[in-house]
Motif scaffolding. Structure first.
Motif, PDB file in Angstrom:
ATOM      1  N   ARG A   1      -5.317   6.792   9.298  1.00  0.00           N
ATOM      2  CA  ARG A   1      -4.381   6.526   8.934  1.00  0.00           C
ATOM      3  C   ARG A   1      -4.316   7.461   8.036  1.00  0.00           C
ATOM      4  O   ARG A   1      -3.186   7.620   7.763  1.00  0.00           O
ATOM      5  CB  ARG A   1      -5.063   5.293   7.879  1.00  0.00           C
ATOM      6  CG  ARG A   1      -4.456   4.660   6.784  1.00  0.00           C
ATOM      7  CD  ARG A   1      -2.982   4.254   6.728  1.00  0.00           C
ATOM      8  NE  ARG A   1      -2.177   3.876   5.976  1.00  0.00           N
ATOM      9  CZ  ARG A   1      -0.927   3.301   6.164  1.00  0.00           C
ATOM     10  NH1 ARG A   1      -0.680   2.965   6.847  1.00  0.00           N
ATOM     11  NH2 ARG A   1      -0.221   2.942   5.445  1.00  0.00           N
ATOM     12  N   SER A   2      -5.277   8.495   7.952  1.00  0.00           N
ATOM     13  CA  SER A   2      -4.752   9.747   6.940  1.00  0.00           C
ATOM     14  C   SER A   2      -3.065  10.649   7.470  1.00  0.00           C
ATOM     15  O   SER A   2      -2.878  11.186   7.219  1.00  0.00           O
ATOM     16  CB  SER A   2      -5.952  11.016   6.330  1.00  0.00           C
ATOM     17  OG  SER A   2      -5.421  11.951   6.543  1.00  0.00           O
TER      18      SER A   2
ATOM     19  N   GLU B   1      -1.241   9.547   9.858  1.00  0.00           N
ATOM     20  CA  GLU B   1      -0.005   8.413   9.760  1.00  0.00           C
ATOM     21  C   GLU B   1       0.298   9.241   8.723  1.00  0.00           C
ATOM     22  O   GLU B   1       2.312   9.240   8.521  1.00  0.00           O
ATOM     23  CB  GLU B   1      -0.695   7.250   9.772  1.00  0.00           C
ATOM     24  CG  GLU B   1       0.568   6.581  10.098  1.00  0.00           C
ATOM     25  CD  GLU B   1       0.593   4.893  10.161  1.00  0.00           C
ATOM     26  OE1 GLU B   1      -0.401   4.394   9.608  1.00  0.00           O
ATOM     27  OE2 GLU B   1       0.970   4.097  11.239  1.00  0.00           O
ATOM     28  N   GLN B   2      -0.513   9.397   7.091  1.00  0.00           N
ATOM     29  CA  GLN B   2       0.367   9.149   5.631  1.00  0.00           C
ATOM     30  C   GLN B   2       0.973  10.559   5.849  1.00  0.00           C
ATOM     31  O   GLN B   2       2.315  10.890   5.651  1.00  0.00           O
ATOM     32  CB  GLN B   2      -0.877   9.199   4.709  1.00  0.00           C
ATOM     33  CG  GLN B   2      -0.523   7.556   5.245  1.00  0.00           C
ATOM     34  CD  GLN B   2      -1.791   7.044   3.704  1.00  0.00           C
ATOM     35  OE1 GLN B   2      -1.762   7.793   3.018  1.00  0.00           O
ATOM     36  NE2 GLN B   2      -1.524   5.700   3.492  1.00  0.00           N
TER      37      GLN B   2
ATOM     38  N   ALA C   1       0.843  14.239  -1.056  1.00  0.00           N
ATOM     39  CA  ALA C   1       0.543  14.295   0.307  1.00  0.00           C
ATOM     40  C   ALA C   1      -0.944  14.605   0.801  1.00  0.00           C
ATOM     41  O   ALA C   1      -1.852  14.105   1.077  1.00  0.00           O
ATOM     42  CB  ALA C   1       1.569  14.571   1.313  1.00  0.00           C
TER      43      ALA C   1
ATOM     44  N   THR D   1      -3.500  13.026  -1.534  1.00  0.00           N
ATOM     45  CA  THR D   1      -4.062  11.698  -0.531  1.00  0.00           C
ATOM     46  C   THR D   1      -4.857  12.713   0.725  1.00  0.00           C
ATOM     47  O   THR D   1      -5.684  11.675   0.785  1.00  0.00           O
ATOM     48  CB  THR D   1      -2.826  11.252  -0.118  1.00  0.00           C
ATOM     49  OG1 THR D   1      -1.472  10.577  -0.990  1.00  0.00           O
ATOM     50  CG2 THR D   1      -3.411   9.767   1.124  1.00  0.00           C
TER      51      THR D   1
END
Length: 320
Positions: free
Chosen positions: A27-28, A30-31, A177, A180
């Motif tokens: 997920r990381s 992908e973000q 980003a 995150t």
């Protein structure tokens, strides 16, 4: 719970944590990919488009000034042809820019720039081009010195504001980003540490539980079982008692039970041997007594026979 169930549960929990870490990592990534994509598509590309528009606007002003100051119809025609191509390219580039994602602030700035650039182009550049087409070079120079010079700063400032916004929003997107990613990286590290602790605890618990149930190492149990199976029950010093209910404890109990059973059998055999000896001795004594009694009977018979002879002799003498 069986050993198989414990192992399945332990490795299942560990696998679940690993899958969770993988999910967060995926997920990381992908973000991060989405952030990089929006920085490129919505900021880098528009920055290039706005740069092209600024270059074309500046270039058009230069070529119109060259045509106006040259006073040559041929050169003016060439410059006007280039001007027309530049305007078409600028309009296409602006349409492509407007098709990208615009933030609310960017939409307001774009609307403002469109109005100011429209005034600069229509009232300044296009009017100058029309004067050149009429060969009105003085009028063209006048427009360049008045309208174009007056309207150009506002159009350039609004265009520069859009360019500055691209840089600022790109930095904000990158910072978001990065923040995150850092938070997710911290979470992944925490989950990794937790999975390591969980794996260690589960390993210790399972090892301790299995070790407690066995009471010794498997190869030690196998060696002891083989010795007992071969009849060697002299394992008191080599065998150590394990926890209650362990395989080692059961083998100790089995060895003790077998040892007691062997002693009982041995004692029974000894008792039978003693009884047999006593019976044999009794038979010998009985035989001796029987012989003594037989000898006594023979003596008695001899005495009786002698007595009978004596009686007969006495009777014969009495008759005479």
């Amino acid at each position: 719970m069986t050993v198989n169930q414990r192992l399945t549960l332990g490795f299942g929990l560990l696998l679940g944590v690993i899958l969770l870490i993988s999910l967060f990592a995926w997920r990381s990534l992908e973000q991060s990919d989405a952030a990089m994509k929006t920085i490129y598509e919505d900021r880098t590309v528009p920055m290039g488009q706005l740069g092209d528009i600024r270059y074309l606007a500046t270039r058009d002003r230069v070529i119109l000034a060259e045509a106006a100051h040259s006073g040559d119809a041929t050169q003016a025609a060439q410059r006007l042809e280039e001007f027309s191509k530049n305007r078409a390219q600028a309009n296409t580039t602006w349409a492509a820019y407007m098709a990208t994602y615009l933030t609310p602030e960017e939409a307001v700035l774009a609307k403002k720039h469109l109005a100011e650039m429209g005034a600069y182009v229509d009232q300044g550049l296009m009017a100058t081009a029309e004067a050149l087409r009429r060969a009105d070079y003085d009028g063209a120079r006048t427009l360049l010195d008045t309208k174009v010079s007056t309207l150009s700063p506002a159009a350039q400032d609004s265009l520069n504001a859009l360019l500055d916004l691209q840089v600022r929003v790109a930095k904000e997107t990158y910072d978001d980003a990065s923040a995150t990613n850092r938070s997710r990286l911290t979470l992944i590290i925490a989950l990794g540490v937790a999975s390591g602790v969980l794996a260690t605890v589960m390993t210790l618990l399972i090892t301790r539980r299995i070790g407690g149930q066995l009471g010794a190492e498997p190869h030690e149990l196998a060696a002891i079982a083989n010795r007992i199976a071969s009849g060697d029950l002299t394992l008191q010093t080599a065998l150590r008692a394990g926890p209650q209910g362990s395989v080692m404890n059961a083998m100790l109990s089995m060895r003790q039970t077998l040892n007691d059973l062997v002693h009982m059998v041995r004692e029974g055999v000894d008792s039978v041997a003693t009884a047999s000896g006593q019976i044999a001795q009794g038979n010998v004594d009985l035989s001796a007594r029987t012989e003594e009694q037989a000898s006594s009977l023979q003596q008695t018979a001899a005495s009786m026979e002698q007595l009978n002879t004596t009686i007969q002799s006495t009777a014969g003498n009495a008759q005479n």
